[in-house]
Design a protein around this motif. Structure first.
Motif, PDB file in Angstrom:
ATOM      1  N   ASN A 204       4.224  -6.548   5.490  1.00  0.00           N
ATOM      2  CA  ASN A 204       5.995  -6.294   5.681  1.00  0.00           C
ATOM      3  C   ASN A 204       5.981  -5.333   3.810  1.00  0.00           C
ATOM      4  O   ASN A 204       6.847  -5.032   3.586  1.00  0.00           O
ATOM      5  CB  ASN A 204       7.066  -6.640   5.813  1.00  0.00           C
ATOM      6  N   ASP A 205       5.423  -6.426   3.221  1.00  0.00           N
ATOM      7  CA  ASP A 205       5.545  -6.263   1.707  1.00  0.00           C
ATOM      8  C   ASP A 205       5.546  -4.665   1.591  1.00  0.00           C
ATOM      9  O   ASP A 205       5.721  -4.634   0.067  1.00  0.00           O
ATOM     10  CB  ASP A 205       5.300  -7.063   0.705  1.00  0.00           C
ATOM     11  N   LEU A 206       4.178  -4.311   1.995  1.00  0.00           N
ATOM     12  CA  LEU A 206       3.521  -2.994   2.059  1.00  0.00           C
ATOM     13  C   LEU A 206       4.671  -1.976   2.449  1.00  0.00           C
ATOM     14  O   LEU A 206       4.027  -0.736   2.065  1.00  0.00           O
ATOM     15  CB  LEU A 206       2.106  -2.928   2.159  1.00  0.00           C
ATOM     16  N   LEU A 207       5.684  -2.051   3.051  1.00  0.00           N
ATOM     17  CA  LEU A 207       6.567  -0.838   3.491  1.00  0.00           C
ATOM     18  C   LEU A 207       6.611  -0.047   2.502  1.00  0.00           C
ATOM     19  O   LEU A 207       7.234   1.187   2.953  1.00  0.00           O
ATOM     20  CB  LEU A 207       7.498  -1.432   3.972  1.00  0.00           C
ATOM     21  N   ASN A 208       7.347  -0.927   1.452  1.00  0.00           N
ATOM     22  CA  ASN A 208       7.865   0.163   0.778  1.00  0.00           C
ATOM     23  C   ASN A 208       7.126   1.033  -0.809  1.00  0.00           C
ATOM     24  O   ASN A 208       6.966   1.220  -1.497  1.00  0.00           O
ATOM     25  CB  ASN A 208       9.818  -0.440  -0.377  1.00  0.00           C
ATOM     26  N   ILE A 209       5.319   0.647  -0.830  1.00  0.00           N
ATOM     27  CA  ILE A 209       4.373   0.969  -0.870  1.00  0.00           C
ATOM     28  C   ILE A 209       3.279   2.114  -0.579  1.00  0.00           C
ATOM     29  O   ILE A 209       2.920   3.090  -1.363  1.00  0.00           O
ATOM     30  CB  ILE A 209       3.358  -0.124  -1.355  1.00  0.00           C
ATOM     31  N   LEU A 210       2.995   1.798   0.673  1.00  0.00           N
ATOM     32  CA  LEU A 210       2.134   2.791   1.616  1.00  0.00           C
ATOM     33  C   LEU A 210       2.701   4.313   1.569  1.00  0.00           C
ATOM     34  O   LEU A 210       4.186   4.375   2.027  1.00  0.00           O
ATOM     35  CB  LEU A 210       1.544   2.653   2.712  1.00  0.00           C
ATOM     36  N   LYS A 211       1.959   4.925   1.210  1.00  0.00           N
ATOM     37  CA  LYS A 211       3.026   6.361   1.498  1.00  0.00           C
ATOM     38  C   LYS A 211       1.682   7.266   2.033  1.00  0.00           C
ATOM     39  O   LYS A 211       0.091   6.946   2.662  1.00  0.00           O
ATOM     40  CB  LYS A 211       3.211   7.111   0.582  1.00  0.00           C
ATOM     41  N   ASP A 212       1.735   8.852   2.837  1.00  0.00           N
ATOM     42  CA  ASP A 212       0.656   9.530   2.980  1.00  0.00           C
ATOM     43  C   ASP A 212      -0.426   9.775   2.041  1.00  0.00           C
ATOM     44  O   ASP A 212      -0.243   9.723   1.124  1.00  0.00           O
ATOM     45  CB  ASP A 212       1.087  10.655   3.948  1.00  0.00           C
ATOM     46  N   LYS A 213      -1.979   9.840   2.607  1.00  0.00           N
ATOM     47  CA  LYS A 213      -2.870   9.670   2.353  1.00  0.00           C
ATOM     48  C   LYS A 213      -3.317   8.262   0.991  1.00  0.00           C
ATOM     49  O   LYS A 213      -3.736   8.749  -0.048  1.00  0.00           O
ATOM     50  CB  LYS A 213      -2.928  10.713   0.914  1.00  0.00           C
ATOM     51  N   SER A 214      -2.859   7.424   0.990  1.00  0.00           N
ATOM     52  CA  SER A 214      -2.753   6.561   0.225  1.00  0.00           C
ATOM     53  C   SER A 214      -4.101   5.297   1.025  1.00  0.00           C
ATOM     54  O   SER A 214      -4.388   5.214   1.968  1.00  0.00           O
ATOM     55  CB  SER A 214      -1.455   5.201  -0.098  1.00  0.00           C
TER      56      SER A 214
ATOM     57  N   ARG B 145      -3.711   8.243   6.205  1.00  0.00           N
ATOM     58  CA  ARG B 145      -3.569   9.712   6.756  1.00  0.00           C
ATOM     59  C   ARG B 145      -1.726   9.712   6.689  1.00  0.00           C
ATOM     60  O   ARG B 145      -1.637  11.155   6.203  1.00  0.00           O
ATOM     61  CB  ARG B 145      -3.910  10.136   7.990  1.00  0.00           C
ATOM     62  N   PHE B 146      -1.494   9.353   7.409  1.00  0.00           N
ATOM     63  CA  PHE B 146      -0.005   9.253   8.242  1.00  0.00           C
ATOM     64  C   PHE B 146       1.250   7.535   7.374  1.00  0.00           C
ATOM     65  O   PHE B 146       0.453   7.086   8.335  1.00  0.00           O
ATOM     66  CB  PHE B 146       1.164  10.505   8.440  1.00  0.00           C
ATOM     67  N   PHE B 147       2.034   8.108   6.692  1.00  0.00           N
ATOM     68  CA  PHE B 147       2.604   6.519   6.903  1.00  0.00           C
ATOM     69  C   PHE B 147       4.500   7.355   6.887  1.00  0.00           C
ATOM     70  O   PHE B 147       4.602   7.985   6.024  1.00  0.00           O
ATOM     71  CB  PHE B 147       2.405   5.669   5.338  1.00  0.00           C
ATOM     72  N   ASN B 148       5.252   5.955   7.703  1.00  0.00           N
ATOM     73  CA  ASN B 148       6.696   6.076   7.836  1.00  0.00           C
ATOM     74  C   ASN B 148       7.020   4.686   7.913  1.00  0.00           C
ATOM     75  O   ASN B 148       7.421   4.657   9.514  1.00  0.00           O
ATOM     76  CB  ASN B 148       7.045   7.248   8.515  1.00  0.00           C
TER      77      ASN B 148
END
Ligand code: ZN
Length: 483
Positions: free
Chosen positions: A142-152, A206-209
């Motif tokens: 869950n630590d990554l939820l604010n870091i990952l985004k589309d295309k990361s 590819r997609f992250f939300n």
């Protein structure tokens, strides 16, 4: 998809025309006009890739995609009802799968693995998890939820666990610690490889939300949904029909030639036939079917069904024997399509040699870039006695399907077996996925063709891929001394 793909799509958008497809999210139905004729609410555009000539999915397509989803992710997520398939431009055989008014998956033929595969969108991944998907899942911290985004890129230390079935190049569902879908991506390594390492790049996201939610829409049984779709599009289809019939009447009065419709067994020529028979007196319309000798059994059956339905007689023109002609001309290819001349054009040319005709043809601009540039009435360049007029030039595939269903006309049952176009059962224009379908559904037809290819391959010592990867479809892979 590559940059070239993107440019091609942009060109299509400019040249072919606007995307008509909208959706009534109230009734969960595709809409081609401004509003839904059932609930009267404004329809909203569906985001899809140009040219946006989406076709109707039949039960076969739903089952086929569900099987692909189950094989890859362990769950069948598409409930019965309306789905649409939008072919992406380019040679790759790939379709956007539209469910509940949104692109949820991309179905594509993987030529290397010789199988149909799925690319995920967030909405599709969400449905899969809801239906119990248990394969190709990556659970992240869950630590990554604010870091990952589309295309990361997702790195090894961020992963809590993965299922053991992931191969390089597979699409994966990314879930958080609470097993909610937060992303989709592409595995850069296999499960085994990932287990063995402690650092490094694992998933191209590819997609992250992190707050992703799916809209839940009611789905009807397919038959009921099709009837509702007809009702919801009543006014737009009525106008298209009225315009096409007007065009046919005007062309006939202006050109004053005997009228023919060359019925092919395909959906577009079926609509053209219906419209022509409505616009003109039946006795003034001659209907012709050119039998290439390479027709699917469904097509031949459909010709009879159409005769019975309209109470008309269809004149069959027979082509010269393709199998004999091969000995003379060699294997046809995309850049050497003698077969379309010999088997399709010549019989008609011969038949029309002493007279001029006005021919109503089911060409649509959305079919291809080259077709988008045609004029509505023009003299055929190969058969000079024939003036072509195009009454459904501005129709999309969905206009065509809704009209056929509304009329209750007998369409070719090949469309219910996953084929999105109807023609010869062998054709150099086919993609590998189509050929794979013919091989599986009509092994005896395919074998006859493969034997001819094998004979050539043996004679000229051609590599295995000449047949297997369909290299025979291009002349440059043919032995020089044949020509
Ligand atoms: Zn509605």
């Amino acid at each position: 998809m590559s940059v070239i793909h993107y440019i091609l799509s942009e060109n299509m958008k400019t040249y072919i025309g606007k995307i008509h497809l909208k959706w009534c999210y109230n009734c969960n139905l595709p809409i081609l006009g401004k509003k839904c004729d059932i609930c009267n609410t404004e329809a909203l555009p569906v985001k899809l890739t140009p040219p946006g000539d989406a076709r109707l999915g039949f039960r076969y397509d739903i089952d086929f995609i569900n099987e692909c989803l189950e094989r890859e992710f362990g769950a069948k997520s598409i409930e019965d009802g309306i789905i649409l398939l939008n072919k992406l431009p380019g040679n790759l055989e790939a379709y956007e799968v539209i469910v509940d008014g949104i692109v949820k998956y991309i179905l594509y033929y993987n030529e290397e693995k010789e199988t149909w595969k799925i690319k995920l969108k967030l909405h599709g991944a969400y449905d899969l998890i809801e239906k119990g998907a248990n394969k190709r899942i990556v659970k992240i911290k869950n630590d990554l939820l604010n870091i990952l985004k589309d295309k990361s890129t997702l790195l090894r230390p961020g992963i809590i666990e993965i299922t053991n079935d992931i191969e390089r190049g597979d699409d994966v569902i990314i879930v958080n610690e609470d097993e909610r879908v937060v992303g989709v991506g592409l595995a850069m390594l296999s499960s085994n490889e990932i287990e063995k390492i402690e650092r490094g790049k694992i998933i191209k996201v590819r997609f992250f939300n992190k707050n992703f939610q799916n809209r839940k829409l009611e789905r009807y049984k397919l038959e009921e949904a099709l009837n509702l779709m007809i009702e919801a599009n009543n006014s737009v289809i009525y106008n298209y029909e009225k315009n096409a019939i007007g065009f046919i009447k005007n062309s006939y009065e202006k050109i004053k030639k005997p009228v023919i419709v060359a019925y092919s067994g395909g959906k577009d020529s079926l609509v053209t036939l219906i419209l022509t028979l409505k616009a003109l007196k039946k006795e003034n319309v001659e209907v012709i079917f050119i039998d290439t000798g390479l027709e699917f059994p469904e097509t031949l059956k459909n010709i009879e069904e159409v005769e019975n339905f309209f109470n008309i007689e269809i004149k069959r023109l027979e082509a010269e024997n393709f199998w004999e002609k091969i000995k003379e001309y060699g294997i046809p290819s995309r850049d050497y399509r003698w077969c379309s001349e010999v088997c399709k054009l010549n019989p008609l040319k011969e038949y029309l040699k002493d007279r001029e005709v006005l021919s109503f043809v089911g060409i649509r601009k959305y079919e291809s870039f080259s077709r988008a540039k045609k004029r509505l009435i023009y003299r055929n360049t190969y058969i000079k006695n024939q003036i072509n007029a195009l009454p459904i030039f501005h129709w999309t595939a969905l206009h065509v399907w809704i009209y056929i269903l509304k009329e209750g006309a007998p369409y070719n049952k090949l469309y219910e077996k996953g084929f999105d176009r109807v023609g010869c059962y062998i054709c150099p224009a086919m993609e590998l996925g189509e050929m794979d379908r013919v091989r599986k559904l009509y092994p005896e037809l395919w074998e006859k063709w493969e034997n001819v290819l094998k004979e050539y391959a043996n004679k000229y010592k051609l590599p295995e891929d000449w047949i297997r990867k369909g290299l025979w479809r291009w002349k440059k892979f043919h032995p020089k001394d044949i020509w």
